[in-house]
Design a protein around this motif. Structure first.
Motif, PDB file in Angstrom:
ATOM      1  N   GLU A   1       4.956   3.577 -16.866  1.00 25.12           N
ATOM      2  CA  GLU A   1       3.782   4.418 -17.126  1.00 25.12           C
ATOM      3  C   GLU A   1       3.308   4.283 -18.571  1.00 25.12           C
ATOM      4  OE1 GLU A   1       3.569   8.229 -14.347  1.00 25.12           O
ATOM      5  OE2 GLU A   1       5.370   8.219 -15.599  1.00 25.12           O
TER       6      GLU A   1
ATOM      7  N   VAL B   1       2.091   0.631 -11.486  1.00 20.58           N
ATOM      8  CA  VAL B   1       1.653   2.014 -11.301  1.00 20.58           C
ATOM      9  C   VAL B   1       0.760   2.116 -10.064  1.00 20.58           C
ATOM     10  CG1 VAL B   1       0.194   3.855 -12.256  1.00 20.58           C
ATOM     11  CG2 VAL B   1       1.917   2.758 -13.694  1.00 20.58           C
TER      12      VAL B   1
ATOM     13  N   SER C   1       2.796   1.969  -7.057  1.00 19.10           N
ATOM     14  CA  SER C   1       3.610   3.179  -6.913  1.00 19.10           C
ATOM     15  C   SER C   1       2.804   4.328  -6.324  1.00 19.10           C
ATOM     16  CB  SER C   1       4.201   3.572  -8.267  1.00 19.10           C
ATOM     17  OG  SER C   1       5.112   2.587  -8.689  1.00 19.10           O
TER      18      SER C   1
ATOM     19  N   THR D   1      -0.545  10.567 -10.074  1.00 17.16           N
ATOM     20  CA  THR D   1      -1.602   9.773 -10.693  1.00 17.16           C
ATOM     21  C   THR D   1      -2.780   9.612  -9.744  1.00 17.16           C
ATOM     22  OG1 THR D   1       0.006   8.549 -12.002  1.00 17.16           O
ATOM     23  CG2 THR D   1      -2.153   7.519 -11.718  1.00 17.16           C
TER      24      THR D   1
ATOM     25  N   CYS E   1       2.440  -3.584 -15.908  1.00 16.06           N
ATOM     26  CA  CYS E   1       2.716  -2.149 -15.761  1.00 16.06           C
ATOM     27  C   CYS E   1       1.620  -1.460 -14.956  1.00 16.06           C
ATOM     28  CB  CYS E   1       2.863  -1.494 -17.131  1.00 16.06           C
ATOM     29  SG  CYS E   1       4.388  -1.932 -17.991  1.00 16.06           S
TER      30      CYS E   1
ATOM     31  N   TYR F   1      10.489   3.947 -14.356  1.00 13.78           N
ATOM     32  CA  TYR F   1       9.081   4.345 -14.234  1.00 13.78           C
ATOM     33  C   TYR F   1       8.516   4.940 -15.519  1.00 13.78           C
ATOM     34  CZ  TYR F   1       4.793   5.242 -11.685  1.00 13.78           C
ATOM     35  OH  TYR F   1       3.490   5.213 -11.253  1.00 13.78           O
TER      36      TYR F   1
ATOM     37  N   ASP G   1       4.430   7.633  -6.566  1.00 15.03           N
ATOM     38  CA  ASP G   1       3.770   8.413  -7.621  1.00 15.03           C
ATOM     39  C   ASP G   1       2.684   9.246  -6.957  1.00 15.03           C
ATOM     40  OD1 ASP G   1       2.064   9.350  -9.630  1.00 15.03           O
ATOM     41  OD2 ASP G   1       2.237   7.532 -10.840  1.00 15.03           O
TER      42      ASP G   1
END
Length: 126
Positions: A55, A76, A79, A88, A72, A51, A85
């Motif tokens: 990120e 994200v 996630s 974020t 990517c 990860y 995550d």
């Protein structure tokens, strides 16, 4: 077909090396696992590997690596949506990177727009 699943070996290697090449092999193996066996979903033990480089890849568009940036970014978003995550904020991320997204080819920009819209509308899982 899902853009993440179309990743090439060169793209995988590029993303794995985004932390100044540190632990590149470990990031690459973990990234390969996430994409090929976990359908793009990360697990708790993968917070650093891969990860961290995912990120980094979603944070800055590098000319010539638009697909890596898009892949990517999609990872994200997924996630955050899955609850992996929790830090974020997708609306903030979208606003902060908007200039980069506008530079992407239409197919990559559209994939990101759809993923952001779906995720923001649905909200994260907890």
């Amino acid at each position: 077909m899902d853009l993440v699943q179309t990743i090439t070996e060169n793209e995988l290697g590029f993303i794995a090396g985004l932390d100044y090449g540190q632990d590149r092999d470990r990031h690459e193996a973990a990234l390969r696992l996430v994409i090929n066996q976990q359908g793009g979903q990360l697990k708790k033990a993968q917070q650093w590997f891969p990860y961290e480089v995912i990120e980094l890849g979603a944070h800055h568009l590098q000319v010539g690596h638009e697909r890596e940036f898009a892949i990517c970014t999609l990872l994200v978003i997924r996630s955050v949506r899955s609850g992996f995550d929790k830090a974020t904020d997708l609306a903030e991320k979208r606003a902060a990177r908007d200039d980069d997204y506008r530079l992407l080819p239409a197919n990559l920009r559209d994939a990101i727009d759809v993923e952001f819209s779906d995720a923001i509308r649905a909200g994260p899982k907890h």
